[in-house]
Design an enzyme around this catalytic site. Structure first.
Site, PDB file in Angstrom:
ATOM      1  N   HIS A  16      26.052  69.565  47.701  1.00 57.08           N
ATOM      2  CA  HIS A  16      26.101  71.033  47.845  1.00 57.08           C
ATOM      3  C   HIS A  16      27.361  71.531  48.532  1.00 57.08           C
ATOM      4  CE1 HIS A  16      24.728  70.050  51.910  1.00 57.08           C
ATOM      5  NE2 HIS A  16      25.176  71.231  52.261  1.00 57.08           N
TER       6      HIS A  16
HETATM    7  C1  UD1 Z   1      24.851  76.038  54.698  1.00 62.83           C
HETATM    8  C2  UD1 Z   1      25.821  75.479  55.740  1.00 62.83           C
HETATM    9  C3  UD1 Z   1      26.062  74.006  55.474  1.00 62.83           C
HETATM   10  C4  UD1 Z   1      24.764  73.241  55.375  1.00 62.83           C
HETATM   11  C5  UD1 Z   1      23.890  73.884  54.320  1.00 62.83           C
HETATM   12  C6  UD1 Z   1      22.565  73.192  54.186  1.00 62.83           C
HETATM   13  C7  UD1 Z   1      27.475  77.099  56.562  1.00 62.83           C
HETATM   14  C8  UD1 Z   1      28.906  77.451  56.548  1.00 62.83           C
HETATM   15  N1  UD1 Z   1      27.104  76.149  55.687  1.00 62.83           N
HETATM   16  O1  UD1 Z   1      25.507  75.940  53.432  1.00 62.83           O
HETATM   17  O2  UD1 Z   1      26.825  73.471  56.545  1.00 62.83           O
HETATM   18  O3  UD1 Z   1      25.038  71.901  55.035  1.00 62.83           O
HETATM   19  O4  UD1 Z   1      23.672  75.258  54.699  1.00 62.83           O
HETATM   20  O5  UD1 Z   1      21.813  73.727  53.158  1.00 62.83           O
HETATM   21  O6  UD1 Z   1      26.719  77.645  57.332  1.00 62.83           O
HETATM   22  N2  UD1 Z   1      20.981  80.210  48.777  1.00 62.83           N
HETATM   23  C9  UD1 Z   1      19.761  80.466  48.205  1.00 62.83           C
HETATM   24  N3  UD1 Z   1      18.674  80.473  49.015  1.00 62.83           N
HETATM   25  C10 UD1 Z   1      18.728  80.243  50.341  1.00 62.83           C
HETATM   26  C11 UD1 Z   1      19.982  79.999  50.907  1.00 62.83           C
HETATM   27  C12 UD1 Z   1      21.097  79.976  50.127  1.00 62.83           C
HETATM   28  O7  UD1 Z   1      19.648  80.678  47.008  1.00 62.83           O
HETATM   29  O8  UD1 Z   1      17.682  80.253  51.020  1.00 62.83           O
HETATM   30  C13 UD1 Z   1      22.180  80.166  47.909  1.00 62.83           C
HETATM   31  C14 UD1 Z   1      22.870  81.493  47.741  1.00 62.83           C
HETATM   32  O9  UD1 Z   1      23.380  81.539  46.462  1.00 62.83           O
HETATM   33  C15 UD1 Z   1      23.990  81.422  48.737  1.00 62.83           C
HETATM   34  C16 UD1 Z   1      24.355  79.952  48.670  1.00 62.83           C
HETATM   35  O10 UD1 Z   1      23.116  79.272  48.468  1.00 62.83           O
HETATM   36  O11 UD1 Z   1      25.044  82.257  48.409  1.00 62.83           O
HETATM   37  C17 UD1 Z   1      25.018  79.441  49.906  1.00 62.83           C
HETATM   38  O12 UD1 Z   1      24.254  79.671  51.074  1.00 62.83           O
HETATM   39  P1  UD1 Z   1      24.989  79.677  52.500  1.00 62.83           P
HETATM   40  O13 UD1 Z   1      24.005  79.890  53.586  1.00 62.83           O
HETATM   41  O14 UD1 Z   1      26.173  80.592  52.467  1.00 62.83           O
HETATM   42  O15 UD1 Z   1      25.598  78.225  52.612  1.00 62.83           O
HETATM   43  P2  UD1 Z   1      25.023  76.789  52.190  1.00 62.83           P
HETATM   44  O16 UD1 Z   1      25.795  76.295  51.020  1.00 62.83           O
HETATM   45  O17 UD1 Z   1      23.545  76.803  52.089  1.00 62.83           O
END
Ligand code: UD1
Length: 358
Positions: free
Chosen positions: A205
């Protein structure tokens, strides 16, 4: 003493659970749990809170997804408002996600002592958003709780005063040990159609892997080749599922089983019974080292080098040929063995709470 615990994203929940459990044994500690809402899908948040026995958060700031500045800024705005009303003696942040630095900054500016659990990890790669979060959170923390001696060394190099650094061991391992005792059917994989030791597990991811089309295609090509030798089970993060659609990445579904994210215990049963793990996660590098499961890390660097020197981890980067070659070594029975890590004993949370109570 009033502790304000902060969680936001999936890897935070397993780190806060043991600390809250241990602290709840002290009558003179009051605990408040803040969920920033960085992760909001049930599969990324609620399932973990429920399974790990974490109580309902006192507040959910509901910030959701967004670009880094927006997400971090929203958390800061809302957390500041909350904490100015609620007060607190120590703010406890864990790991390296955007919620960690956002709430850490607010606490530091309000002169509330800040405790950072999992301090001192460094990949020395500032292209990773997590590396920026780690560096900045450590720079403003009052209590730096580290998982391994290497982390203490990194902090010393940055001029962090010795008296702020506390080597307590790895908090994720507290949860792993606790949950292994409580997971039904621990020695059975979490899907009926796979057999112990006859499959590999994949997680992917990191933005550097899945947001870059060329890199993602290369990794997918390697996976399709490896899949011909051993079945791969792939619980896919929402970000990854989105990117797979966007780039039209084709994984060979006959050999690669793509599923939605799993709960903590289902994922534990999946990797514990696998032949090996392919991942770009941070925590999984540690969990596999603890369980002596071979781990191939699909990244150019790691903030957890001790899992390479003492554990089962091998950095394979993103070159498809190397990923395939290292996987074949393991499939052919040539795998690293873990030497074990000091202080990975399930008592890290106790050591943290003892320091906070001093
Ligand atoms: C975040 C952390 C990362 C961690 C990961 C674990 C940061 C910078 N990154 O990354 O270090 O390893 O979490 O999962 O904080 N999304 C959903 N549902 C959710 C959450 C996210 O669909 O409940 C999708 C959305 O499209 C969102 C994308 O995932 O835009 C990214 O989510 P985000 O919280 O920005 O970062 P992660 O890639 O999850």
């Amino acid at each position: 003493m009033k502790l304000i615990h902060v969680v936001g994203a999936r890897p935070n929940f397993m780190k806060i659970a043991p600390i809250m459990r241990v602290a709840s044994g002290y009558d003179d500690i009051k605990q408040v749990l803040v969920h920033t809402g960085q992760h909001y899908d049930d599969s990324m948040s609620k399932w973990f809170l429920d399974e790990l026995g974490i109580r309902e958060p006192d507040v959910n700031l509901e910030v959701g997804s967004g670009p880094h500045g927006e997400q971090t800024g929203e958390i800061m705005k809302k957390f500041e408002k909350f904490i100015m009303k609620e007060g607190g003696d120590i703010v406890v942040v864990v790991g390296d996600v955007n919620s960690t630095i956002a709430c850490g900054l607010v606490a530091a500016k309000l002169h509330i002592p800040l405790a950072h659990v999992e301090a001192g990890l460094r990949s020395y790669d500032r292209n990773m958003p997590e590396e920026i979060n780690r560096l900045l959170t450590d720079a403003i923390s009052d209590y730096l709780f580290t998982p391994a001696e290497e982390a203490n060394e990194n902090l010393r190099k940055e001029g962090i005063p010795e008296e702020k650094i506390h080597l307590v061991g790895d908090i994720m391992i507290d949860t792993l040990i606790w949950e292994m005792d409580r997971t039904p059917d621990l020695d059975k994989p979490s899907f009926e159609d796979i057999e112990v030791g006859k499959y590999a597990v994949l997680t992917l991811h990191r933005p550097s892997n899945v947001d870059d089309q060329k890199t993602f295609r290369g990794i997918a090509e390697a996976l399709n080749t490896i899949g011909k030798e051993i079945e791969i089970v792939f619980p896919a993060h929402p970000r990854t599922q989105k990117q797979m659609k966007e780039f039209d990445i084709n994984l060979d579904r006959d050999n690669i089983k793509v599923v939605d994210p799993l709960s903590y215990r289902d994922f534990l049963r999946l990797y514990k019974n696998s032949k090996f793990v392919l991942t770009d996660s941070g925590s999984i590098q540690q969990e596999t080292t603890y369980l002596n499961i071979p781990c191939l890390t699909i990244r150019e660097n790691t903030e957890r080098p001790f899992t390479i020197s003492k554990g089962t981890n091998v950095l394979v980067g993103v070159n498809p040929e190397v990923i395939i070659e290292e996987s074949l070594k393991i499939i052919n029975g040539n795998q690293k063995k873990s030497k074990g890590m000091p202080l990975w004993d399930g008592k890290t949370a106790e050591r943290i709470v003892n320091v906070l109570l001093l």
